[in-house]
Scaffold this active site. Structure first.
Site, PDB file in Angstrom:
ATOM      1  N   ALA A  66     -33.215  -0.449  23.878  1.00  0.00           N
ATOM      2  CA  ALA A  66     -33.692  -1.361  25.664  1.00  0.00           C
ATOM      3  C   ALA A  66     -32.055  -0.817  26.628  1.00  0.00           C
ATOM      4  O   ALA A  66     -30.965  -0.360  26.148  1.00  0.00           O
ATOM      5  CB  ALA A  66     -32.715  -2.714  25.472  1.00  0.00           C
ATOM      6  N   GLY A 105     -34.226  -1.093  20.192  1.00  0.00           N
ATOM      7  CA  GLY A 105     -35.328  -1.445  21.125  1.00  0.00           C
ATOM      8  C   GLY A 105     -35.435  -0.087  20.290  1.00  0.00           C
ATOM      9  O   GLY A 105     -37.031   0.133  20.020  1.00  0.00           O
ATOM     10  N   GLU A 108     -36.917  -0.316  17.315  1.00  0.00           N
ATOM     11  CA  GLU A 108     -37.734  -1.423  16.861  1.00  0.00           C
ATOM     12  C   GLU A 108     -39.730  -0.753  17.887  1.00  0.00           C
ATOM     13  O   GLU A 108     -40.451  -1.307  17.385  1.00  0.00           O
ATOM     14  CB  GLU A 108     -37.996  -2.332  18.127  1.00  0.00           C
ATOM     15  CG  GLU A 108     -36.131  -3.433  17.516  1.00  0.00           C
ATOM     16  CD  GLU A 108     -36.213  -4.395  18.234  1.00  0.00           C
ATOM     17  OE1 GLU A 108     -35.429  -3.598  19.332  1.00  0.00           O
ATOM     18  OE2 GLU A 108     -35.821  -5.455  17.734  1.00  0.00           O
ATOM     19  N   GLU A 128     -27.493  -3.514  17.740  1.00  0.00           N
ATOM     20  CA  GLU A 128     -27.451  -4.608  19.121  1.00  0.00           C
ATOM     21  C   GLU A 128     -26.498  -5.584  18.512  1.00  0.00           C
ATOM     22  O   GLU A 128     -25.515  -5.895  19.425  1.00  0.00           O
ATOM     23  CB  GLU A 128     -28.491  -5.688  19.029  1.00  0.00           C
ATOM     24  CG  GLU A 128     -29.926  -4.964  19.897  1.00  0.00           C
ATOM     25  CD  GLU A 128     -30.705  -3.986  18.913  1.00  0.00           C
ATOM     26  OE1 GLU A 128     -30.033  -3.700  17.112  1.00  0.00           O
ATOM     27  OE2 GLU A 128     -32.493  -3.790  18.773  1.00  0.00           O
TER      28      GLU A 128
HETATM   29  N1  3HC Z   1     -28.544   1.028  27.818  1.00  0.00           N
HETATM   30  C1  3HC Z   1     -27.606   1.984  29.328  1.00  0.00           C
HETATM   31  N2  3HC Z   1     -27.161   3.413  29.205  1.00  0.00           N
HETATM   32  C2  3HC Z   1     -27.076   3.277  27.513  1.00  0.00           C
HETATM   33  C3  3HC Z   1     -27.692   3.297  26.905  1.00  0.00           C
HETATM   34  C4  3HC Z   1     -28.842   2.593  26.572  1.00  0.00           C
HETATM   35  N3  3HC Z   1     -29.092   1.561  25.427  1.00  0.00           N
HETATM   36  N4  3HC Z   1     -26.792   4.488  25.457  1.00  0.00           N
HETATM   37  C5  3HC Z   1     -26.629   4.878  26.050  1.00  0.00           C
HETATM   38  N5  3HC Z   1     -26.368   4.493  27.704  1.00  0.00           N
HETATM   39  C6  3HC Z   1     -25.303   5.741  28.154  1.00  0.00           C
HETATM   40  C7  3HC Z   1     -24.434   5.642  28.912  1.00  0.00           C
HETATM   41  O1  3HC Z   1     -23.839   4.714  28.782  1.00  0.00           O
HETATM   42  C8  3HC Z   1     -23.570   6.943  28.759  1.00  0.00           C
HETATM   43  O2  3HC Z   1     -23.776   6.396  30.720  1.00  0.00           O
HETATM   44  P1  3HC Z   1     -22.794   7.929  31.070  1.00  0.00           P
HETATM   45  O3  3HC Z   1     -23.322   8.847  30.773  1.00  0.00           O
HETATM   46  O4  3HC Z   1     -23.213   7.071  32.669  1.00  0.00           O
HETATM   47  O5  3HC Z   1     -21.602   7.313  30.788  1.00  0.00           O
HETATM   48  C9  3HC Z   1     -24.780   8.116  28.546  1.00  0.00           C
HETATM   49  O6  3HC Z   1     -26.155   6.959  28.174  1.00  0.00           O
HETATM   50  C10 3HC Z   1     -24.440   8.185  27.038  1.00  0.00           C
HETATM   51  O7  3HC Z   1     -24.851   7.775  26.328  1.00  0.00           O
HETATM   52  P2  3HC Z   1     -22.975   7.953  25.144  1.00  0.00           P
HETATM   53  O8  3HC Z   1     -22.246   8.151  26.241  1.00  0.00           O
HETATM   54  O9  3HC Z   1     -22.134   6.399  24.203  1.00  0.00           O
HETATM   55  O10 3HC Z   1     -23.324   9.173  24.591  1.00  0.00           O
HETATM   56  P3  3HC Z   1     -22.755   9.778  22.893  1.00  0.00           P
HETATM   57  O11 3HC Z   1     -23.931  10.705  22.939  1.00  0.00           O
HETATM   58  O12 3HC Z   1     -21.684   9.555  22.658  1.00  0.00           O
HETATM   59  O13 3HC Z   1     -24.228   8.336  22.042  1.00  0.00           O
HETATM   60  C11 3HC Z   1     -25.628   6.770  21.777  1.00  0.00           C
HETATM   61  C12 3HC Z   1     -24.882   8.189  22.509  1.00  0.00           C
HETATM   62  C13 3HC Z   1     -25.430   6.872  20.883  1.00  0.00           C
HETATM   63  C14 3HC Z   1     -27.329   6.512  22.137  1.00  0.00           C
HETATM   64  C15 3HC Z   1     -24.612   5.853  21.958  1.00  0.00           C
HETATM   65  O14 3HC Z   1     -24.763   5.989  23.688  1.00  0.00           O
HETATM   66  C16 3HC Z   1     -25.086   4.332  21.718  1.00  0.00           C
HETATM   67  O15 3HC Z   1     -25.032   3.940  20.396  1.00  0.00           O
HETATM   68  N6  3HC Z   1     -25.868   3.568  22.898  1.00  0.00           N
HETATM   69  C17 3HC Z   1     -26.231   2.320  22.558  1.00  0.00           C
HETATM   70  C18 3HC Z   1     -27.208   1.987  21.703  1.00  0.00           C
HETATM   71  C19 3HC Z   1     -27.916   0.829  21.731  1.00  0.00           C
HETATM   72  O16 3HC Z   1     -26.758  -0.118  21.606  1.00  0.00           O
HETATM   73  N7  3HC Z   1     -28.544   0.548  21.486  1.00  0.00           N
HETATM   74  C20 3HC Z   1     -29.165  -1.254  21.509  1.00  0.00           C
HETATM   75  C21 3HC Z   1     -29.189  -1.825  22.869  1.00  0.00           C
HETATM   76  S1  3HC Z   1     -30.215  -3.066  23.284  1.00  0.00           S
HETATM   77  C22 3HC Z   1     -31.963  -3.522  22.620  1.00  0.00           C
HETATM   78  O17 3HC Z   1     -32.081  -2.674  21.775  1.00  0.00           O
HETATM   79  C23 3HC Z   1     -31.353  -4.743  22.508  1.00  0.00           C
HETATM   80  C24 3HC Z   1     -33.733  -4.483  21.763  1.00  0.00           C
HETATM   81  O18 3HC Z   1     -33.418  -5.534  20.780  1.00  0.00           O
HETATM   82  C25 3HC Z   1     -34.352  -4.934  21.971  1.00  0.00           C
END
Ligand code: 3HC
Length: 687
Positions: A66, A105, A108, A128
């Protein structure tokens, strides 16, 4: 190809519809992506000539979750649940084609597809929990149905992804396809599904059961790991619901548990940390395209605990290290400790014997500073005495090649003073590793007055390469972390002088979520650091303990008594030492509340953080929080001291500091910045 909107396309390959998401950087499920998917699936489903639908992403990754930045804001766009229902209920097969990371997400979404294919390098997970949430779009209900309850519990409460191969073994991925050929092979897979008339496999229809004892055991086994944290507990409860309730009711339960988390302070804090960590890497006057220097060989001076730990970071990253000591014995001991650490990792299955040898093979022990001549970066980790360091850098300046970076691992001394002993202060920087340096994630990068921007950019990049979280700080006594820690230590000691016992102080901070309090930490580090028997005057509790042979865990006694397994218990001996010293100083002890302990140890730290910001020694308040999270075990679910201050209100903090100043003196003088923000009703985030 039809552009559905700016981030989603629909195209056709024969009788296969292909929905492509292209929303850099990580294809997060923003409102735009959800809207695009809704429309693309509507059209693909409505297209009678399309027999199956492939969902694929452009760029570096499949959907990585998400859009975290949308949480806590008014809802926009198609609700994720509706998008996923439409995909799952499609009357033709949907195949998710995965590369990069299918996270949260994103996974999912893949779980509502009828089939999943992935390239070998793909990673799949539900992280998450790391941002204080649970997978709120059916992940807790679907994942256990496909990978099994135990594996799902591990993945959802731990948050770490698994690789495509493992995913295939668990049934999460139906086919692993060739790297670089995802699109064509996913389409071929879709054709096969159509050709063979395979069913529309819905994960939700799979059975899911487990014995209730499994969950009792799981909660018991993880009580310590889950201490104070709501998210892993709710994650496990949601998985339990999957085993006890019909699918749709399980989904309702998942929603309730998710809502509890998403509206709470813990998830707010963890989401803040997610962005703060990434922000810390950005230096306003050092743009991302600043040229960097090549660091192919590193020199480390000192083979003690710090020097050895620092060396290991580079060896782990495949960078050769020359480690220099003065005495052969100390050098041998240092090399021996590194080897032992690696061999212990090998015993735990974390390294192969071959990897151990390969890392040791990159290490060159030496007794000669001249051997550092061709290093690209030289880090000193010798005694914390300015004169010794200055002399050393004067020598190094003449030995080490031009263009190399000279760095000090000092934890509080003035980096500019050391730089001034060289002919190249522009190539000088502080690299403050935290002990144990091979384990702790934090690296304070200390920018000297003359440090070049290319040196900063090089060190920030290098930190990432060796797996550190780097924070750029300015020159001041103790930099960010230790400077704030001094405040806490001073107050903790004063509280014990006044009437608290060390275990009372420690418990307050432990209960807040820190791994240990200042006195337990002192025992762990050794109370005799910086203590000398010849000059000891029985004037502090610490001196009295050292004089009594109680030097911390290593002697079986310090503030606490320790049993053979190093379990601590409050010590009657320490209590007597404290009482005797109070009597000697004419102090009548008073009862001190837990509340006072908390406020007197934490608020002065926050105040010091404000001074650090005022003086420009940290770029932003969130950088200070990143220091405390990664260097001192501040619980991430509390966001860091500055975030915590915003939460309780800066006025509350400032008022209390003023009250303490009136009672206890100028150690509590409020920083003008903190006072101003408090008066204006603002937070550190407003800066
Ligand atoms: N939402 C918004 N922005 C995100 C994001 C997300 N889920 N994931 C990454 N970004 C952004 C980062 O803030 C960063 O922005 P910036 O360049 O402006 O600083 C950019 O994307 C690149 O991210 P990274 O620097 O972390 O890039 P990497 O290549 O090192 O890593 C990744 C990529 C493994 C995808 C890592 O970004 C990550 O782990 N992201 C989070 C994944 C996550 O937590 N997903 C679950 C979200 S909650 C959810 O899905 C709820 C659902 O169940 C309803």
């Amino acid at each position: 190809m039809t552009a559905i909107n700016e981030v989603v396309d629909l195209s056709k390959e024969g009788d296969i519809a292909v929905v492509t998401v292209n929303s850099p950087p990580v294809n997060a499920l923003s409102a735009n992506v959800r809207d695009g998917l809704t429309e693309a699936f509507k059209q693909a489903i409505g297209d009678a000539s399309a027999k199956a639908i492939v969902l694929i992403c452009d760029g570096r990754t499949f959907i990585a979750g998400a859009d975290i930045s949308e949480f806590g804001k008014p809802p926009r766009g198609a609700p994720l649940g509706e998008v996923l229902s439409a995909i799952e209920n499609a009357p033709k097969p949907v195949i998710a084609a995965i590369h990069g990371t299918a996270l949260g997400g994103g996974l999912e979404t893949a779980l509502v597809a009828h089939y999943r294919v992935a390239v070998p390098s793909a990673k799949l997970g539900l992280p998450e929990v790391k941002i204080g949430l649970l997978p709120g779009a059916g992940g807790t209900q679907r994942l256990p149905r496909i990978v099994g309850v135990e594996k799902a519990l591990e993945m959802i409460t731990g948050g770490d992804p698994i690789g495509a191969k493992e995913a295939a073994a668990t049934g999460l991925v139906d086919e692993v396809v060739e790297e670089g050929k995802l699109r064509e092979q996913a389409i071929a897979f879709a054709k096969k599904v159509v050709g063979e008339g395979r069913p529309l496999k819905k994960v939700r229809d799979l059975p899911c059961s487990a014995s209730p004892e499994l969950f009792d055991k799981f909660f018991k086994a993880n009580a310590k790991a889950f201490r104070g944290r709501m998210a892993p507990v709710n994650c496990a409860k949601a998985v339990q619901a999957a085993t006890e309730l019909p699918f749709d009711e399980g989904m309702k339960r998942e929603r309730e548990l998710f809502t509890e988390l998403v509206t709470g302070d813990q998830s707010r804090a963890l989401r803040y940390v997610f962005f703060a960590e990434r922000e810390a890497a950005k230096i306003p006057d050092v743009p991302a395209d600043t040229p960097v220097r090549d660091v192919k060989k590193v020199g480390v001076i000192g083979a003690g605990t710090m020097g050895g730990g620092i060396s290991m970071n580079f060896l782990n990253a495949g960078i050769p290290v020359t480690m220099v000591e003065v005495q052969q014995e100390a050098l041998d001991r240092g090399v021996g400790v590194i080897r032992k650490n690696y061999e212990n990792s090998a015993k735990r299955g974390k390294l192969t014997a071959e990897q151990v040898e390969q890392r040791m093979g990159l290490l060159t022990p030496s007794l000669n500073l001249e051997d550092l001549a061709d290093c690209d970066l030289v880090i000193e980790a010798v005694f914390e005495l300015m004169d010794i360091k200055k002399e050393l850098f004067g020598k190094l300046d003449k030995i080490v090649k031009q263009g190399a970076i000279l760095a000090s691992n000092t934890s509080y001394l003035n980096v500019d003073e050391m730089a001034a002993c060289t002919s190249r202060p522009q190539d000088f920087i502080g690299l403050h590793f935290f002990s144990p340096a091979n384990v702790m994630k934090l690296l304070e990068i200390v920018r000297g007055e003359k440090t070049g921007k290319d040196i900063i950019a090089t060190c920030m990049g290098l930190a990432k390469k060796i797996g550190k979280v780097a924070v750029l700080v300015g020159v001041c006594h103790g930099f960010v972390g230790n400077r704030m820690l001094f405040q806490r230590t001073r107050e903790a000691n004063k509280l014990v002088d006044e009437g608290a016992m060390p275990w009372q102080v420690d418990k307050v901070l432990y209960d807040f979520g820190l791994p240990m309090g200042p006195f337990a930490m002192g025992d762990l580090a050794g109370l005799d650091i910086g203590w000398k028997a010849e000059t000891s005057k029985s004037s502090t509790i610490r001196e009295c303990l050292c004089e009594a042979g109680r030097r911390g865990q290593k002697t079986g006694a310090g503030y606490y008594d320790y049993d053979e397994n190093r379990n601590a218990s409050p010590s009657p001996v320490t209590e007597k030492i404290i009482n005797d010293l109070r009597a000697k100083k004419g102090i009548t002890p008073r009862a001190i509340s837990d509340e006072e302990i908390f406020e007197r140890t934490i608020y002065p730290m926050i105040n010091e953080g404000a001074k650090i910001l005022e003086e420009g020694k940290a770029i932003r308040a969130s950088d200070i929080d990143i220091v405390w999270l990664n260097g001192y075990g501040w619980p991430a679910y509390r966001g860091g001291p500055m975030f915590y201050a915003n939460l309780v209100g800066l006025k509350t903090v400032a008022d209390k500091m003023n009250e303490f100043q009136a009672k206890y003196g100028d150690d509590f003088a409020v920083s003008p910045l903190l006072q101003r923000l408090a008066d204006e009703g603002k937070t550190f985030a407003d800066l």
